[in-house]
Design a protein around this motif. Structure first.
Motif, short mmCIF file in Angstrom:
data_model
loop_
_atom_site.label_atom_id
_atom_site.label_comp_id
_atom_site.label_asym_id
_atom_site.label_seq_id
_atom_site.Cartn_x
_atom_site.Cartn_y
_atom_site.Cartn_z
N LYS A 173 16.61 12.80 27.09
CA LYS A 173 17.98 12.75 28.05
C LYS A 173 17.71 11.41 28.77
O LYS A 173 16.79 10.65 28.79
CB LYS A 173 17.42 13.99 29.11
CG LYS A 173 17.67 15.27 28.84
CD LYS A 173 17.65 16.03 30.25
CE LYS A 173 18.75 15.78 31.22
NZ LYS A 173 18.85 16.62 32.09
N GLU A 174 19.09 11.26 29.08
CA GLU A 174 19.09 9.85 29.71
C GLU A 174 18.41 9.91 31.20
O GLU A 174 18.13 10.93 31.69
CB GLU A 174 20.58 9.46 30.10
CG GLU A 174 21.53 9.30 28.98
CD GLU A 174 22.91 9.17 29.08
OE1 GLU A 174 23.39 8.90 30.43
OE2 GLU A 174 23.54 8.84 28.00
N LYS A 175 18.29 8.62 31.77
CA LYS A 175 17.54 8.72 33.09
C LYS A 175 18.34 9.38 34.28
O LYS A 175 19.69 9.18 34.24
CB LYS A 175 17.52 7.17 33.57
CG LYS A 175 16.36 6.91 34.51
CD LYS A 175 15.10 6.72 33.84
CE LYS A 175 13.96 6.34 34.87
NZ LYS A 175 12.45 6.39 34.24
#
Length: 298
Positions: A214-216
């Motif tokens: 997942k992205e930050k």
């Protein structure tokens, strides 16, 4: 009338109105009422109080004769106190369990002043009596934690365990779905005997047994605390499942791939607006019949 006499008469349902009012002023009135409620569900294993008392009385009668007018009340009080002690021990060692229903959220204060926001259709359990030694909670569903600094704090789920020392994080454990997001501090996630450390903004996500990158995370708290569910490249089935929990509806999909990815959000306070939010981006139509909703792609 002294405290012991009041309690004895109360246990025998023998209080008059004036004595009942006096009993209610006792400092431990609430604890005694809880014990009385527990009696209804309590059953001592392999122990019959009446039978045992009868045995004791028969034994006394066969011994040397002496004034025994005080024996029966004493034994009766001892038996009552034994039962009360057993009930008190039993009830105070039970877990405290908090559950939420469809479309319901709640805030829980833990014994160390840590706080837990519990999302819809979730369960949290902890033990007050052992809290000083073990800060452990059991979670089924989703919750956001603000943990007070102190000894190790463990969130135990069916999928894995989250361990922290003082931080803010979100845990979501549903069917075939396990996600932990760290918002502050450091989080350790134990999954399949391996531990992953999460710093602020890091996520750990497992869907159908597969770890997903997942992205930050750039929010300071999860969106559901503000009555909104947000998704970034999530399988549509997860969106639908969360919608059902927040609006207490049943959704049926027709000609729709439940694994297709969805990015967007829906609010928790307007059903029709929320339905448009999860259908228009995918060019899906919907129809409603009572609490059943059908989503369809032509």
């Amino acid at each position: 009338m002294n405290r012991e006499e009041l309690i004895s008469k109360w246990l025998n349902n023998d209080l008059n109105d004036q004595e009942l009012e006096a009993f209610k002023t006792l400092e431990d009135y609430n604890d005694l009422v809880k014990l009385n409620s527990g009696v209804q569900a309590f059953k001592a294993a392999d122990y019959n109080v009446s039978a045992e008392l009868e045995t004791v009385l028969k034994t006394i009668k066969t011994t040397k004769k002496q004034p025994t007018h005080w024996v029966k009340p004493l034994i009766r009080i001892a038996a009552i106190l034994a039962i009360c002690f057993s009930l008190y021990y039993y009830t105070t060692t039970l877990d405290t369990t908090v559950t939420t229903q469809f479309a319901q959220k709640t805030l829980i204060e833990l014994p160390d002043n840590s706080s837990v926001n519990l999302n819809a259709k979730s369960l949290l359990a902890f033990n007050k009596s052992s809290w000083k030694n073990e800060r452990d909670v059991t979670l089924e569903g989703e919750a956001f934690f603000k943990v007070a600094k102190g000894s190790t704090f463990n969130v135990i789920t069916k999928s894995g365990t989250v361990t922290v020392y003082g931080t803010q994080f979100n845990v979501k454990q549903r069917d075939n779905y396990f996600e932990v997001i760290c918002y502050e501090g450091l989080v350790g996630v134990s999954y399949n005997s391996q531990e992953t450390k999460l710093k602020p903004g890091d996520s750990f996500l497992i869907i159908d047994g597969e770890q997903i990158a997942k992205e930050k995370e750039n929010r300071s708290t999860p969106s559901w605390l503000n009555n909104e569910s947000s998704f970034n490249s999530m399988p549509y089935k997860e969106v639908v499942a969360e919608f059902e929990r927040q609006y207490h509806v049943n959704i049926t999909l027709l000609n729709i791939d439940s694994n297709q990815l969805f990015t967007g959000s829906f609010a928790h306070n307007n059903l029709d607006v929320a339905l448009k939010a999860i259908t228009l981006p995918l060019h899906v139509t919907y129809s409603k019949t009572n609490r059943t909703i059908t989503l369809k792609r032509e």
